[in-house]
Design a protein around this motif. Structure first.
Motif, PDB file in Angstrom:
ATOM      1  N   PRO A 152       0.825  -1.210   0.000  1.00  0.00           N
ATOM      2  CA  PRO A 152       0.000   0.000   0.000  1.00  0.00           C
ATOM      3  C   PRO A 152       0.862   1.264   0.000  1.00  0.00           C
ATOM      4  O   PRO A 152       2.006   1.249   0.466  1.00  0.00           O
ATOM      5  N   LYS A 153       0.259   2.346  -0.480  1.00  0.00           N
ATOM      6  CA  LYS A 153       0.983   3.622  -0.527  1.00  0.00           C
ATOM      7  C   LYS A 153       1.157   4.185   0.865  1.00  0.00           C
ATOM      8  O   LYS A 153       0.308   4.012   1.726  1.00  0.00           O
ATOM      9  N   GLY A 154       2.257   4.852   1.070  1.00  0.00           N
ATOM     10  CA  GLY A 154       2.450   5.611   2.290  1.00  0.00           C
ATOM     11  C   GLY A 154       2.891   4.806   3.480  1.00  0.00           C
ATOM     12  O   GLY A 154       2.885   5.284   4.600  1.00  0.00           O
ATOM     13  N   VAL A 155       3.216   3.548   3.295  1.00  0.00           N
ATOM     14  CA  VAL A 155       3.673   2.756   4.444  1.00  0.00           C
ATOM     15  C   VAL A 155       4.966   2.031   4.083  1.00  0.00           C
ATOM     16  O   VAL A 155       5.296   1.818   2.912  1.00  0.00           O
ATOM     17  N   GLU A 156       5.670   1.640   5.108  1.00  0.00           N
ATOM     18  CA  GLU A 156       6.967   0.987   4.976  1.00  0.00           C
ATOM     19  C   GLU A 156       6.813  -0.484   5.340  1.00  0.00           C
ATOM     20  O   GLU A 156       6.142  -0.833   6.312  1.00  0.00           O
ATOM     21  N   ARG A 157       7.381  -1.376   4.565  1.00  0.00           N
ATOM     22  CA  ARG A 157       7.325  -2.814   4.896  1.00  0.00           C
ATOM     23  C   ARG A 157       8.733  -3.372   4.894  1.00  0.00           C
ATOM     24  O   ARG A 157       9.613  -2.876   4.178  1.00  0.00           O
ATOM     25  N   CYS A 158       8.916  -4.459   5.608  1.00  0.00           N
ATOM     26  CA  CYS A 158      10.255  -5.046   5.715  1.00  0.00           C
ATOM     27  C   CYS A 158      10.656  -5.632   4.363  1.00  0.00           C
ATOM     28  O   CYS A 158       9.810  -5.876   3.508  1.00  0.00           O
ATOM     29  N   PRO A 159      11.953  -5.929   4.182  1.00  0.00           N
ATOM     30  CA  PRO A 159      12.382  -6.477   2.890  1.00  0.00           C
ATOM     31  C   PRO A 159      11.682  -7.804   2.601  1.00  0.00           C
ATOM     32  O   PRO A 159      11.362  -8.556   3.519  1.00  0.00           O
ATOM     33  N   LEU A 160      11.494  -8.066   1.331  1.00  0.00           N
ATOM     34  CA  LEU A 160      10.766  -9.268   0.923  1.00  0.00           C
ATOM     35  C   LEU A 160      11.452 -10.526   1.450  1.00  0.00           C
ATOM     36  O   LEU A 160      10.793 -11.459   1.916  1.00  0.00           O
ATOM     37  N   GLY A 161      12.765 -10.542   1.417  1.00  0.00           N
ATOM     38  CA  GLY A 161      13.514 -11.722   1.879  1.00  0.00           C
ATOM     39  C   GLY A 161      13.167 -12.067   3.307  1.00  0.00           C
ATOM     40  O   GLY A 161      12.809 -13.203   3.628  1.00  0.00           O
ATOM     41  N   ARG A 162      13.216 -11.062   4.164  1.00  0.00           N
ATOM     42  CA  ARG A 162      12.924 -11.315   5.570  1.00  0.00           C
ATOM     43  C   ARG A 162      11.485 -11.814   5.732  1.00  0.00           C
ATOM     44  O   ARG A 162      11.180 -12.727   6.503  1.00  0.00           O
ATOM     45  N   PHE A 163      10.600 -11.179   4.964  1.00  0.00           N
ATOM     46  CA  PHE A 163       9.187 -11.574   5.016  1.00  0.00           C
ATOM     47  C   PHE A 163       9.024 -13.046   4.620  1.00  0.00           C
ATOM     48  O   PHE A 163       8.328 -13.821   5.290  1.00  0.00           O
TER      49      PHE A 163
ATOM     50  N   ILE B 255       7.569 -16.212   6.689  1.00  0.00           N
ATOM     51  CA  ILE B 255       6.466 -17.037   6.176  1.00  0.00           C
ATOM     52  C   ILE B 255       6.886 -18.503   6.123  1.00  0.00           C
ATOM     53  O   ILE B 255       6.103 -19.418   6.452  1.00  0.00           O
ATOM     54  N   ALA B 256       8.139 -18.741   5.739  1.00  0.00           N
ATOM     55  CA  ALA B 256       8.610 -20.132   5.640  1.00  0.00           C
ATOM     56  C   ALA B 256       8.585 -20.814   7.001  1.00  0.00           C
ATOM     57  O   ALA B 256       8.186 -21.981   7.122  1.00  0.00           O
ATOM     58  N   VAL B 257       9.021 -20.058   8.023  1.00  0.00           N
ATOM     59  CA  VAL B 257       9.051 -20.646   9.373  1.00  0.00           C
ATOM     60  C   VAL B 257       7.626 -20.995   9.811  1.00  0.00           C
ATOM     61  O   VAL B 257       7.345 -22.128  10.229  1.00  0.00           O
ATOM     62  N   VAL B 258       6.726 -20.038   9.680  1.00  0.00           N
ATOM     63  CA  VAL B 258       5.343 -20.311  10.075  1.00  0.00           C
ATOM     64  C   VAL B 258       4.743 -21.368   9.167  1.00  0.00           C
ATOM     65  O   VAL B 258       3.975 -22.235   9.603  1.00  0.00           O
ATOM     66  N   GLY B 259       5.131 -21.319   7.904  1.00  0.00           N
ATOM     67  CA  GLY B 259       4.621 -22.297   6.941  1.00  0.00           C
ATOM     68  C   GLY B 259       5.011 -23.720   7.306  1.00  0.00           C
ATOM     69  O   GLY B 259       4.260 -24.673   7.067  1.00  0.00           O
ATOM     70  N   ALA B 260       6.196 -23.861   7.895  1.00  0.00           N
ATOM     71  CA  ALA B 260       6.632 -25.204   8.299  1.00  0.00           C
ATOM     72  C   ALA B 260       5.679 -25.754   9.365  1.00  0.00           C
ATOM     73  O   ALA B 260       5.283 -26.933   9.321  1.00  0.00           O
ATOM     74  N   VAL B 261       5.305 -24.875  10.300  1.00  0.00           N
ATOM     75  CA  VAL B 261       4.344 -25.292  11.330  1.00  0.00           C
ATOM     76  C   VAL B 261       3.015 -25.658  10.678  1.00  0.00           C
ATOM     77  O   VAL B 261       2.387 -26.674  11.001  1.00  0.00           O
ATOM     78  N   LEU B 262       2.627 -24.836   9.717  1.00  0.00           N
ATOM     79  CA  LEU B 262       1.383 -25.076   8.997  1.00  0.00           C
ATOM     80  C   LEU B 262       1.415 -26.442   8.314  1.00  0.00           C
ATOM     81  O   LEU B 262       0.468 -27.221   8.386  1.00  0.00           O
TER      82      LEU B 262
END
Lengths: 54, 732, 261, 418
Positions: free
Chosen positions: D7-18, D22-29
């Protein structure tokens, strides 16, 4: 859901339950249909309103 | 065509909407649900015409009438016959589960021969031919007496065929599977001079005193005994159970007196002592119909049987003993019974005699509501067979189990002594052994020693429908049909007070390549030829049965049983024509001593007492329904649970459900504990029937066998008199 | 009126006669195609429509006493057929039959939500945790009158409903509309070697159950015979399985009545 | 790389970290999915449930997430019907949390039944007298409502906004959102209530049974009330956790404070009613069925269900957070507010636990003992599965959708931004 099963007996419970259920479902259906149809109409008309938040 | 995002989205959404609106998803959902209702791996029993066949159950000696429900050619259920005098419609759990024995996939499908320690299927012709060859060889070597045959019973045509075969062959070694009837029959013979089985007129009793008999745990014909015990309650009669643990019988009795195990005979003499001392005996009966009371008085009035001494020995209170004696003597129709548990162990002869004397003192012998000598049936009248010299000589040799010998003159069969006899000498006394009942390798005490003894036999032939423990150890297994696939006459019903013949009939055609034991005997005789062939003029067991029953055949076939309604107890046949409390044959037995449990009480602080359960079978394999119905207080996962008193557990530092090692002088077993207030402190109660080495996956490998832990205890008459063994429990 | 009167099939079990032998359980298993497994020792995972409980008077040796309590489905009537389990089933897979008083279970409709199990205080309803498997050949002994249940559905005692249907069919063929007492008996009743189980129509004064129980039909069938009790009478489930005993402790062990009504 | 979607006007962490997250949580999933398939293929024998414990961990999880998902309907009610306009700044997140909770609940229900392929029989052969039928219908309908509420939010993604139709659709749906919210509140009232009725109507289970009005036992109303009270607490709790995880302030204090205040009063009234209900049940309902209060709490193995559980539920996780939240000074202290909403959430979970698991553990037949139950790993894995799924859905939504309207204002980009 429908009185197809052989031991079905209509009683007041069914009327109340299904009445409320279909009432709610109708509102949702009509609401949703309204939104979709209106959006389609607006898109077809080429309106450029409706950006962002209400 | 170029696919842009718009047309792709339109395709996906349009396709989804289109599919959703079509009948396809609904049809699929419906089909899938229908599929879950008829999963192909869930069997659907085929329908068909239902018919009923009346027959007789032979799974125990109870002789109940059964009604077998068939759908086309399938047996689907076994029910009790409501018009049968023994069970009147009722059926025990084993009888109800009988279908599972018929359809058990663990049945032996064809004759098996052990080659290099493994069974290989062989034809009937080959099996019978090879066994006949061995028999011929042994006979030609002049040792026909080295053949022995263990049979379930000594009654009926099959048993007579076996006995006839052995006689003409030249062996006296026909052995019947032991039971409490052994001691009862001997007691009746000694005191009444009658060769008869003991029947108990339980339906008319007003005071039932059971000295350790598991009346509701398989003793006699269960439905008959159950109904009688129920009727006793309806009549406001009294039912006292003397047993060290709160068995199902004790739980149902009006009074449970938890005496020390093994002291039942002492208590019986204690009661006799009080009755005689206080003059409570039934005077008219004792005066007119008995003799030798002096001998009994000499024995029973000793100090050892005074109430205080009896109280000391039995662990009961002296006043309880006195009250019990008075109440028993005062009852209108008192009856005392013995034979521990289901009555599968003979018990000591003196103990049974003590109980029988007690009955005679109160006049409950050969009268309504008493012990009744039921004569052995006499319908089998075959011409005397012609015997050659080898046979005559063989028949002169003493029996291998010692029964009828100078040392054991009273016993007729002593299977319990067979292991001992087999272990003697360079070569075993038995060279060929047939086993057509009883599964001795499982059901005899001291299993390890029994197995060792049996392993010395060069040729062991098992005639069993199942690969039981004995069959597994045999050199040949000749599969027998189950009781639902053959003809059989069943004379008498255990403990039933009237003469009765039941008929077993094939309910379905034999499922597998089996052969009835009677036919095996006839085939063997035919193969051996000579006098043997001549002694068996019948082409099959069925023909033999028809001819033997003669006039009785038709009514039997029609009705399924023949009951002698008019039967009345016969007069005593002793020299004095009276009931004899003492005579020359009884004299050596006069001094009664209880048998202690084997083992050093210093090392083994506890005493193991085995018990019977109707949900477990003794010799036969327990069918899956019964294993399923088995209480979790007896079996938990793969472990047998043994009963101990909470105090005993506390002393040992063990809790309910704890794993333990149960150790006796004969062996050890892994057990789990079950703590109950329903057992005397210091005892360990263990169900018989588990720890099976063979049989199906529902039974095999579960729990431990009590027989493996027990030692053989022989009484002076040669009967197996063991009731327990010293033991200790250790934390596992 | 040609229409036969409604039945109220029920059972009375004489706990003083029951020996806990298990014949009822096995007869039921054979009649109703109950599956068995390698390990059936955990009775909470095992299906058995009839279960024999072991009750204890809780006293120390040698005053300990025990009693056996066979427990089939209690076929609760509740108030006007509102039995605890029937009303909760979301898929109408169980039903209270007003003509017989029998609580039925439709296995092919049950989808295994187990709400009825939670509703039943008697643990009568059991779940097929596993696929039923018969060893090769033993499926020949299955009774075609009773359908085999699949994994994932709840089942329970039906008072051998198939026997009722069979008896009724036979009676109709013979031109009768009423069944006699002995024509319809459950497998457990028939098998009981102690004769401890009596089964019949509680509405019919000629039937033994009625004579023993003397049910107060105006009050949910409450027994008038003081020796007869029902399990958990005060819950108001109005079971149609009654128990008969002379022993007070058995009655107390079977029913928790703080205040007697 | 994915900046076009953010979205416009907001800052998000780098895609890699994201993606690592997701991979860590995905493993639990994935662990949960494996367990789920095990259960589907082998059946419910994979659980530690038994014939005495027919309802276990899953049903508890189901009831708990639905109670906690109650924030969606109640916030919606406050925002659209009552007109608490400030709540528009948190309504998106409340809807998202509700969507996660309800979709999880449906997923758990689909695993929980013995014959999942026949699960639709609940609609086809519906028994309208069953509380579970009411639950199933209302749950499904309300899930539709939540989807309707979540869809416009999705359509606000920068790329989707470029499609004219979606733009119009989102606008129109926002326009009549009050209608949907009102319907949702109506449906919620009934299904939250029916879940309360699930144990409340079991007159064979004296621990769960309650008297009530007509066909509705008191628990019917208590469940709705407690969901309305504890749902918003859960919304606040998750918002706070999200703020911690993103190290950003996302919602203004006045918004949180308003919601916390309303939740506090709801909780206070709820817990008062709950205490009255407990007293009436202990003094009247249970004794009439032959039970004393202590029958339900003593003699259980390891005192797993001792009286402590009642004290914990009603006192520590009920009265205490209620008083904390109604006190302005306490709820304005961020740490105490966090503690209060955490306690309230635990209280709701504990209440559902007790009403489902203790209800079955209590021996009813006088000769029976307490029943014990410990979940199998398959049950635990499938119960954690929705948590992992929820985290992933929230992470994606936060990253790519304008969930928090106040975020750009509270976290101005350092220089110009995108």
């Amino acid at each position: 859901m429908f009185p197809f099963s052989f031991e079905w007996v209509w009683d007041l419970g069914h009327l109340v339950f299904h009445g409320a259920l279909w009432y709610a479902l109708s509102i949702l259906g009509i609401g949703l249909a309204y939104c979709i149809l209106k959006a389609a109409w607006q898109t077809a008309r080429g309106e450029e309103e409706g950006h962002g938040h209400p | 065509m170029k696919i842009d995002r718009r047309s792709f989205l339109a395709f996906v959404f349009g396709g989804a909407a289109g599919t959703a609106l079509s009948p396809l998803p609904w049809k699929l959902t419906d089909d899938i649900s229908i599929w879950t209702q008829n999963w192909p791996w869930t069997p659907v029993p085929p329908k068909g015409e239902t018919t009923y066949v009346a027959s007789t159950c032979t799974l125990c000696p109870g002789g109940c009438g059964i009604r077998v429900r068939r759908v086309e050619d399938r047996v689907v259920k076994i029910e009790g016959r409501s018009d049968h005098p023994v069970n009147r419609g009722g059926i025990c759990p084993l009888g109800a589960a009988g279908v599972q024995l018929l359809y058990s996939p663990w049945r032996v499908r064809q004759p098996l021969k052990k080659v290099d320690g493994r069974f290989v299927p062989v034809s009937w012709d080959q099996a019978i031919g090879e066994i006949a060859g061995e028999l011929r060889e042994l006979r030609e070597a002049g040792a026909p007496e080295a053949v022995a045959w263990i049979a379930e019973t000594d009654r009926g045509t099959t048993a007579e065929l076996i006995r006839r075969f052995l006689t003409v062959y030249g062996s006296p070694n026909f052995i019947r599977t032991p039971s409490a009837q052994d001691a009862w029959e001997t007691a009746l013979y000694l005191t009444q001079g009658q060769r008869a089985t003991a029947g108990f007129d339980l339906e008319r009793v007003s005071f039932l005193l059971s000295l350790g008999s598991g009346l509701l745990e398989g003793w006699g014909a269960p439905p008959f005994v159950f109904r009688a015990c129920g009727a006793l309650q309806d009549r406001n009669g009294r039912f006292v159970q003397l047993e060290p643990r709160l068995s199902k019988t004790a739980a149902k009795a009006h009074q449970w007196l938890p005496l020390q195990p093994g002291t039942e005979g002492t208590l019986a003499f204690g009661l006799i002592h009080v009755i005689l001392k206080e003059g409570l005996e039934r005077k008219p009966f004792v005066a007119t119909r008995t003799a030798g009371l002096e001998d009994l008085k000499r024995n029973a009035l000793r100090e050892a049987f005074a109430p205080e001494a009896v109280a000391q020995a039995t662990g009961l209170e002296a006043k309880t003993v006195v009250e019990l004696a008075r109440a028993f003597a005062a009852a209108e129709r008192p009856l005392a019974v013995c034979g521990r548990g289901a009555g599968r162990v003979p018990g000591g002869l003196q103990e049974t005699l003590a109980v029988h004397f007690l009955n005679a003192l109160v006049g409950s012998v050969n009268v309504e509501g008493g012990v009744i000598a039921v004569p052995e049936p006499e319908y089998i009248r075959w011409p005397e067979p012609e015997m050659d010299a080898v046979a005559s000589q063989g028949m002169q040799t003493p029996r291998v189990d010692g029964a009828g010998s100078e040392r054991y003159p009273l016993a007729r069969y002593l299977l319990n002594r067979l292991p001992e006899a087999l272990l003697q000498g360079e070569k075993p006394a038995v060279r060929i052994l047939f086993v057509s009942g009883g599964n001795p390798l499982y059901s005899l005490p001291d299993s390890e020693r029994t197995a060792k003894a049996f392993s010395r036999i060069p040729l062991l032939v098992s005639l069993s429908p199942f690969l039981d423990e004995t069959a597994a150890a045999a050199h040949y297994v000749l599969p027998a049909p189950t009781y639902l696939e053959r003809w059989e006459d069943v004379p008498g019903a255990a403990g039933f007070p009237k003469p009765l013949i039941g008929l077993v009939r094939p309910v379905v055609a034999p499922r597998l390549a089996t052969m009835p034991t009677g036919d095996v005997v006839i085939r063997l005789a035919q193969r051996l030829g000579g006098t043997l062939r001549a002694a068996f003029p019948w082409e099959s067991h069925e023909v033999c049965l028809r001819q033997t029953l003669a006039a009785a055949w038709e009514p039997l076939r029609k009705n399924g049983f023949v009951l002698d309604e008019s039967f009345r107890p016969q007069p005593f046949e002793t020299a004095s024509r009276k009931f004899e409390f003492g005579n020359a044959e009884l004299k050596p037995l006069a001094e009664f001593r209880p048998h202690p449990a084997p083992g050093d009480p210093g090392v083994f602080k506890l005493t193991l007492v085995p018990y019977d359960s109707l949900r477990l079978t003794a010799a036969l394999g327990t069918p899956p329904f019964l294993v399923k119905a088995l209480e979790s207080e007896i079996l938990w996962k793969n472990d047998i649970r043994v009963e101990i008193h909470p105090q005993t557990a506390r002393d040992l530092g063990l809790a309910d459900g704890a794993d333990a090692r149960l150790i006796t002088p004969r062996g050890e077993a892994r057990v789990k504990l079950y703590l109950t207030e329903g057992i005397r402190p210091g005892l360990v109660g263990m169900a018989r029937g588990l720890g099976r080495g063979a049989h199906d996956r529902y039974l095999a490998g579960k729990g431990a066998s009590a027989n493996r832990l027990l030692a053989a205890v022989e009484d002076s008459s040669g009967f197996e008199a063991g009731w327990g063994i010293r033991a200790r429990l250790e934390r596992a | 009126m040609d229409q036969p009167k409604n039945k109220r099939y029920g059972m009375v079990i004489d706990l003083d006669k029951c020996t806990g032998c298990g014949a009822c359980m096995v007869a039921c298993m054979a009649e109703n195609n109950i599956p068995f497994r390698d390990d059936d020792t955990d009775k909470l995972l095992s299906v058995s429509w009839m279960h024999v409980y072991r009750l204890s008077n809780g006293k120390p040796f040698p005053h300990a006493e025990e009693c056996f309590l066979p427990r089939p489905c209690q076929h609760c009537e509740g108030e006007h057929g509102h039995s605890p389990c029937v009303s909760v089933c979301p898929a109408t897979a169980t039903d209270y039959d007003m003509h017989t008083g029998i609580v039925s279970q439709i296995y092919t409709r049950c989808f295994g939500c187990r709400y009825c199990m939670a509703a039943c205080p008697y643990h009568v309803r059991q779940f097929n945790w596993w696929d039923p498997v018969w060893p090769e050949g033993m499926e020949r002994a299955l009774n075609p009158d009773v359908s085999v249940r699949m994994r994932g559905v709840v089942e329970k005692c039906s008072f051998c409903y198939s026997r009722y249907q069979t008896a009724l069919n036979r009676a109709y063929l013979e031109g009768r509309r009423e069944l006699s007492e002995e024509e319809y008996q459950t497998a457990c009743t028939q098998a009981c070697p102690a004769g401890a189980i009596v089964f019949g129509d509680l509405n019919n004064p000629a039937h033994r159950v009625h004579q023993i129980v003397k049910p107060d039909l105006a009050h949910g069938g409450r027994p008038r015979n003081p020796k007869v009790f029902r399990l958990l009478e005060r819950l108001g489930t109005h079971p149609k399985v009654y128990y008969l005993t002379r022993r007070d402790w058995v009655r107390r062990a079977g029913d928790n009545e703080i205040q007697k009504t | 790389m994915d900046s076009a979607l953010i979205p416009k006007g907001v800052e998000r962490c780098p895609l890699g970290r994201f993606l690592v997250f997701i991979a860590v949580v995905g493993a639990v999933l994935l662990w949960g999915v494996v367990a789920m398939f095990l259960i589907y293929i082998k059946g419910l024998n994979q659980t530690n449930m038994n014939n005495a414990y027919g309802f276990a961990l899953w049903i508890w999880a189901d009831l708990a997430v639905i109670a906690l998902g109650g924030g969606a309907f109640f916030t919606g009610l406050l925002r659209y019907i009552i007109g608490k306009d400030e709540l528009k700044n948190i309504i998106n997140y409340a809807v998202l949390i509700g969507f996660v909770c309800y979709s999880s609940a449906l997923l758990i229900l689909a695993i929980d039944v013995g014959q999942p392929l026949r699960a639709w029989f609940i609609f086809w052969h519906a028994n309208v007298h069953s509380m579970l039928t009411e639950v199933a219908f209302c749950l499904t309908c309300y899930f539709i409502v939540l989807t309707i509420e979540y869809v416009p939010l999705m359509l606000e993604n920068r790329q989707l906004q470029r499609v004219t139709f979606f733009r119009h659709l989102a606008h129109n749906m926002h326009g009549i959102m009050a209608v949907f919210a009102a319907t949702g509140a109506f449906l919620s009232f009934f299904h939250q209530g029916s879940l309360g009725g699930v144990s409340g109507v079991l007159y064979g289970r004296p621990f769960g049974f309650r008297s009530g009005i007509g066909i509705w036992p008191w628990t019917f109303f208590l469940y709705t009330w407690s969901a309305a009270a504890c749902g918003p607490c859960f919304t606040i709790l998750v918002t706070r956790i999200t703020e911690m995880a993103t190290r950003k302030k996302l919602v203004k204090d006045n918004v949180i404070d308003l919601l916390a205040k309303i939740a506090g009063w709801m909780l206070l009234t709820y817990i008062t009613a709950k205490i009255v209900d407990t007293v009436y049940w202990a003094a009247v309902t249970a004794p009439a069925m032959g039970f004393t209060l202590l029958d339900f709490y003593t003699n259980n193995p390891g005192s797993a269900y001792g009286l402590w559980i009642l004290i914990a539920e009603v006192g520590i996780c009920g009265v205490l957070p209620a008083l904390m939240l109604v006190s302005a000074s306490v709820r304005r202290n961020p740490r105490l507010l966090f503690l209060a909403v955490l306690l309230a959430v635990l209280g709701a979970c504990l209440n559902r636990w007790v009403m489902i698991l203790q209800m079955q553990a209590v021996p009813v037949l006088p000769f029976e003992k307490w029943f014990t139950y410990l979940p199998s790993w398959q049950e635990i894995a499938t119960t954690i599965l929705p948590v992992a799924y929820g985290i992933i859905l929230i992470a994606f939504s936060y990253r790519y959708l304008p969930i928090f309207p106040q975020e750009p204002e509270l976290n101005p980009l350092p220089e110009g931004g995108r």
